[in-house]
Design an enzyme around this catalytic site. Structure first.
Site, PDB file in Angstrom:
ATOM      1  N   GLY A  82      28.371  39.373  35.432  1.00 55.56           N
ATOM      2  CA  GLY A  82      26.940  39.250  35.727  1.00 55.56           C
ATOM      3  C   GLY A  82      26.176  40.510  35.317  1.00 55.56           C
ATOM      4  O   GLY A  82      25.091  40.435  34.731  1.00 55.56           O
ATOM      5  N   ARG A 140      40.708  45.904  36.951  1.00 57.53           N
ATOM      6  CA  ARG A 140      39.602  46.653  37.569  1.00 57.53           C
ATOM      7  C   ARG A 140      40.107  47.908  38.283  1.00 57.53           C
ATOM      8  O   ARG A 140      39.367  48.886  38.391  1.00 57.53           O
ATOM      9  CB  ARG A 140      38.822  45.753  38.521  1.00 57.53           C
ATOM     10  CG  ARG A 140      37.874  44.836  37.753  1.00 57.53           C
ATOM     11  CD  ARG A 140      37.055  43.967  38.672  1.00 57.53           C
ATOM     12  NE  ARG A 140      35.943  43.373  37.927  1.00 57.53           N
ATOM     13  CZ  ARG A 140      35.199  42.373  38.372  1.00 57.53           C
ATOM     14  NH1 ARG A 140      35.442  41.836  39.553  1.00 57.53           N
ATOM     15  NH2 ARG A 140      34.219  41.897  37.643  1.00 57.53           N
ATOM     16  N   LYS A 173      30.222  30.019  37.236  1.00 50.22           N
ATOM     17  CA  LYS A 173      28.986  30.412  37.934  1.00 50.22           C
ATOM     18  C   LYS A 173      27.792  29.918  37.127  1.00 50.22           C
ATOM     19  O   LYS A 173      27.029  30.693  36.550  1.00 50.22           O
ATOM     20  CB  LYS A 173      28.929  31.926  38.083  1.00 50.22           C
ATOM     21  CG  LYS A 173      29.979  32.468  39.051  1.00 50.22           C
ATOM     22  CD  LYS A 173      29.836  33.963  39.181  1.00 50.22           C
ATOM     23  CE  LYS A 173      30.966  34.570  39.973  1.00 50.22           C
ATOM     24  NZ  LYS A 173      31.084  36.020  39.730  1.00 50.22           N
ATOM     25  N   GLY A 200      35.038  39.324  35.293  1.00 49.49           N
ATOM     26  CA  GLY A 200      36.331  39.494  35.944  1.00 49.49           C
ATOM     27  C   GLY A 200      37.322  38.427  35.518  1.00 49.49           C
ATOM     28  O   GLY A 200      38.470  38.723  35.154  1.00 49.49           O
TER      29      GLY A 200
HETATM   30  P1  ADP Z   1      33.624  35.505  34.854  1.00 50.09           P
HETATM   31  O1  ADP Z   1      34.302  36.049  36.093  1.00 50.09           O
HETATM   32  O2  ADP Z   1      34.380  35.823  33.607  1.00 50.09           O
HETATM   33  O3  ADP Z   1      32.181  35.882  34.771  1.00 50.09           O
HETATM   34  P2  ADP Z   1      33.181  32.945  36.161  1.00 50.09           P
HETATM   35  O4  ADP Z   1      33.455  33.606  37.460  1.00 50.09           O
HETATM   36  O5  ADP Z   1      31.804  32.445  35.911  1.00 50.09           O
HETATM   37  O6  ADP Z   1      33.659  33.904  34.946  1.00 50.09           O
HETATM   38  O7  ADP Z   1      34.125  31.666  35.977  1.00 50.09           O
HETATM   39  C1  ADP Z   1      35.526  31.729  35.909  1.00 50.09           C
HETATM   40  C2  ADP Z   1      36.124  30.430  36.351  1.00 50.09           C
HETATM   41  O8  ADP Z   1      35.552  29.342  35.664  1.00 50.09           O
HETATM   42  C3  ADP Z   1      37.607  30.336  36.095  1.00 50.09           C
HETATM   43  O9  ADP Z   1      38.287  30.459  37.323  1.00 50.09           O
HETATM   44  C4  ADP Z   1      37.792  28.940  35.470  1.00 50.09           C
HETATM   45  O10 ADP Z   1      38.843  28.204  36.051  1.00 50.09           O
HETATM   46  C5  ADP Z   1      36.468  28.275  35.772  1.00 50.09           C
HETATM   47  N1  ADP Z   1      36.110  27.185  34.846  1.00 50.09           N
HETATM   48  C6  ADP Z   1      36.044  27.227  33.500  1.00 50.09           C
HETATM   49  N2  ADP Z   1      35.751  26.017  32.997  1.00 50.09           N
HETATM   50  C7  ADP Z   1      35.620  25.185  34.051  1.00 50.09           C
HETATM   51  C8  ADP Z   1      35.334  23.791  34.176  1.00 50.09           C
HETATM   52  N3  ADP Z   1      35.131  23.012  33.110  1.00 50.09           N
HETATM   53  N4  ADP Z   1      35.282  23.279  35.426  1.00 50.09           N
HETATM   54  C9  ADP Z   1      35.505  24.054  36.506  1.00 50.09           C
HETATM   55  N5  ADP Z   1      35.773  25.367  36.451  1.00 50.09           N
HETATM   56  C10 ADP Z   1      35.833  25.928  35.237  1.00 50.09           C
HETATM   57 MG    MG Z   2      34.300  35.382  38.101  1.00 49.84          MG
END
Ligand code: ADP
Ligand code: MG
Length: 403
Positions: free
Chosen positions: A383, A36, A201, A359
């Site tokens: 998001g 970023r 999330k 992210g």
């Molecule tokens: P992004 O930032 O790409 O939008 P999120 O913030 O929604 O993604 O989620 C990222 C996190 O999700 C990572 O830190 C990962 O460890 C976690 N994650 C993925 N699968 C699982 C799971 N089955 N249980 C708990 N956490 C998870």
């Molecule tokens: Mg995230």
């Protein structure tokens, strides 16, 4: 029409506030992925070379509206300085004495970063008056405003929305570039068009499914949200992430998907662990047998299983447009990274446009050793890019003239 930097006129000698999204993942005070910061450089360099006095604004993490050292932007100032090859003055507050004197001392072409905006409750306040009050203090630090934090344009927050109404404002180059790619996903994307969702999330992301269904050919569900789908289908999920109040909503999505002929692909196997830890004992099991492992209801699903990874890979690599947001598992732990690696690898084999958004998703592909150039685009916004794909109006873009 989106207002761009050209609309601001001459920049030389002007104090230009730039909202960036420098919300990088940190391990202590070590930045584990500087993507970023790198993404912010095009705009920052352009402003510096134009002789502006650049004042960078950002948030980091989710502090509770008050100073909290673990969320300081100080490590970001350091890294930004290395990447720009010039000093970045760091102010210890965002609208206080430190910020004011840092800005006063800037010469043309100098740059400062002020401390985490979210150390002030006004940044994310739900009250318009409180946000406006904080934005007014920010506006006093600048003559012009460039909004370039694509990751936050879906938020009606003081430095994203109100600030843009208080100064002559325009979108920066990162926002322009992000929109350019995302528009290709919304205007007649080549089919098959596959969206892959995961991450943690869950409640944020479940809502987007309703709007995505009419637009895609296949929707692949992994990461934390898979357990809400599995539970909706009648499976027990042990101690895995679960949004128990969303089961009916998810059943509704599945019915709607069937009606639209959209393939919603839910895992058939998962990696279940004894606990949420890098070295936890773990086993692959069928989704019908999550609670039949030796850990019973304590077992926690941390990745999609190998059969699911294979199925996802084949659907992805047969697609001509793919958008992916959210890791398939807890990729930060090597034992639970295989699903995320398989999906990333399949994206690199797509003949068409691939976009990775979010992210943590961006950090995941880099941490797993993929180069940015293996993908069509790595979006800095998770998001924000999802809401854009849903066709929502994003307040941080509307305020810059985008419709
Ligand atoms: P992004 O930032 O790409 O939008 P999120 O913030 O929604 O993604 O989620 C990222 C996190 O999700 C990572 O830190 C990962 O460890 C976690 N994650 C993925 N699968 C699982 C799971 N089955 N249980 C708990 N956490 C998870
Ligand atoms: Mg995230």
């Amino acid at each position: 029409m989106l207002r761009t930097i050209e609309s601001l006129g001459s920049l030389a000698g002007k104090r230009v506030l730039v909202r960036c999204d420098l919300n990088v993942p940190l391990d202590g005070d070590t930045i584990t992925d500087d993507g970023r910061i790198r993404a912010s450089l095009t705009t920052l360099n352009e402003l510096i070379h134009a002789g502006a006095r650049v004042v960078v604004l950002s948030h980091l993490g989710r502090p509770a509206g008050a100073p909290d050292a673990q969320y300081s932007l100080a490590p970001v100032a350091q890294r930004m300085s290395e990447l720009l090859g010039k000093p970045v003055v760091f102010a210890k507050d965002s609208v206080g004495a430190s910020a004011r004197s840092a800005v006063d001392e800037l010469a043309d072409g100098d740059i400062a970063l002020v401390e985490n905006l979210r150390f002030n409750a006004g940044e994310t306040a739900s009250s318009v008056a409180e946000r406006t009050e904080f934005a007014t203090k920010l506006a006093a630090l600048g003559d012009l405003f460039v909004s370039d934090g694509f990751g936050v344009v879906h938020r009606k927050q003081a430095s994203v929305f109100e600030l843009a109404t208080l100064l002559p404002s325009a979108a920066g180059r990162l926002i322009e570039a992000e929109l350019h790619v995302l528009e290709r996903l919304t205007t007649a994307p080549q089919t098959p068009y596959t969206v892959v969702l995961g991450g943690s999330k869950v409640s944020d992301k479940l809502g987007v499914i309703e709007h995505l269904l009419p637009r895609v050919s296949s929707l692949l569900i992994g990461g934390g949200m898979m357990f809400t789908f599995l539970a909706a289908l009648g499976h027990k999920v042990g101690s895995s992430l679960l949004e128990a109040d969303q089961l009916d909503t998810v059943r509704g999505y599945l019915t709607e998907a069937a009606r639209l002929g959209v393939d919603v692909v839910v895992p058939t196997d998962v990696v279940v662990a004894a606990s949420f830890a890098a070295d936890a004992d773990h086993a692959v099991c069928d989704v019908a047998a999550i609670e039949d492992t030796q850990w019973g209801g304590e077992g926690i699903g941390l990745d999609i299983g190998p059969a699911t990874a294979k199925r996802f890979s084949s659907i992805i690599s047969d697609s001509h447009t793919v958008f992916w947001n959210g890791p398939m598992g807890v990729f930060e732990f090597a034992n639970f990274a295989a699903g995320t690696r398989a999906v990333a690898d399949a994206l690199t084999r797509v003949d068409g446009l691939t976009v990775v958004g979010g992210g943590d998703s961006a950090a995941a592909v880099r941490a797993l050793g993929f180069s940015d150039s293996s993908f069509g685009h790595i979006s800095t916004g998770g998001g924000a890019s999802l809401e854009f794909l849903e066709g929502k109006q994003l307040p941080g873009l509307e305020v810059l003239g985008w419709q």
